[in-house]
Design a protein around this motif. Sequence first.
Motif, PDB file in Angstrom:
ATOM      1  N   MET A  10      29.745  13.118 -53.043  1.00 58.02           N
ATOM      2  CA  MET A  10      30.444  11.941 -53.566  1.00 58.02           C
ATOM      3  C   MET A  10      31.926  12.234 -53.775  1.00 58.02           C
ATOM      4  N   LEU A  11      32.248  13.430 -54.271  1.00 58.90           N
ATOM      5  CA  LEU A  11      33.660  13.797 -54.452  1.00 58.90           C
ATOM      6  C   LEU A  11      34.391  13.848 -53.118  1.00 58.90           C
ATOM      7  N   THR A  12      33.735  14.385 -52.106  1.00 61.07           N
ATOM      8  CA  THR A  12      34.342  14.457 -50.779  1.00 61.07           C
ATOM      9  C   THR A  12      34.610  13.056 -50.238  1.00 61.07           C
ATOM     10  N   LYS A  13      33.639  12.158 -50.399  1.00 62.94           N
ATOM     11  CA  LYS A  13      33.834  10.768 -49.951  1.00 62.94           C
ATOM     12  C   LYS A  13      34.991  10.111 -50.692  1.00 62.94           C
ATOM     13  N   LEU A  14      35.069  10.361 -51.998  1.00 61.41           N
ATOM     14  CA  LEU A  14      36.151   9.778 -52.794  1.00 61.41           C
ATOM     15  C   LEU A  14      37.499  10.309 -52.329  1.00 61.41           C
ATOM     16  N   GLN A  15      37.576  11.586 -52.038  1.00 58.83           N
ATOM     17  CA  GLN A  15      38.825  12.168 -51.527  1.00 58.83           C
ATOM     18  C   GLN A  15      39.208  11.542 -50.183  1.00 58.83           C
ATOM     19  N   ASP A  16      38.219  11.284 -49.334  1.00 50.80           N
ATOM     20  CA  ASP A  16      38.482  10.630 -48.051  1.00 50.80           C
ATOM     21  C   ASP A  16      39.028   9.219 -48.255  1.00 50.80           C
ATOM     22  N   ILE A  17      38.429   8.492 -49.184  1.00 47.76           N
ATOM     23  CA  ILE A  17      38.890   7.130 -49.482  1.00 47.76           C
ATOM     24  C   ILE A  17      40.329   7.164 -49.976  1.00 47.76           C
ATOM     25  N   GLU A  36      37.370  -0.940 -53.543  1.00 49.26           N
ATOM     26  CA  GLU A  36      36.080  -1.319 -54.131  1.00 49.26           C
ATOM     27  C   GLU A  36      35.044  -0.207 -53.947  1.00 49.26           C
ATOM     28  N   ASP A  37      34.989   0.370 -52.755  1.00 54.75           N
ATOM     29  CA  ASP A  37      34.065   1.480 -52.495  1.00 54.75           C
ATOM     30  C   ASP A  37      34.383   2.679 -53.392  1.00 54.75           C
ATOM     31  N   GLY A  38      35.670   2.937 -53.592  1.00 54.44           N
ATOM     32  CA  GLY A  38      36.093   4.040 -54.458  1.00 54.44           C
ATOM     33  C   GLY A  38      35.670   3.826 -55.898  1.00 54.44           C
ATOM     34  N   VAL A  39      35.825   2.612 -56.395  1.00 58.85           N
ATOM     35  CA  VAL A  39      35.429   2.309 -57.777  1.00 58.85           C
ATOM     36  C   VAL A  39      33.920   2.473 -57.938  1.00 58.85           C
ATOM     37  N   LYS A  40      33.148   2.014 -56.975  1.00 60.10           N
ATOM     38  CA  LYS A  40      31.687   2.179 -57.031  1.00 60.10           C
ATOM     39  C   LYS A  40      31.319   3.666 -57.039  1.00 60.10           C
TER      40      LYS A  40
END
Length: 74
Positions: A10-17, A36-40
């Motif tokens: 999840m952290l990796t995805k957030l960093q990508d966003i 929106e995806d980042g907030v979720k």
Amino acid sequence: MAKKESYEEMLTKLQDILSNLETDDLNLEESMKSYEDGVKLINKIYKVLNSYEAKISIIKEENEVEFSENNEDR
């Protein structure tokens, strides 16, 4: 059934966003969707952290009780 994401995933995805949002290559709609995806994702991360925090508190309390019971025997 979808596999549950790990905290690290999840952290990796957030960093990508965040990286995508910082590049300014997205149009307004894409930026809003990414935001929106980042907030979720942040909400999911907080839930995981709160869960771990609760577990740590329980473990800590149990160990404190054991420690004090052992010291009373002396």
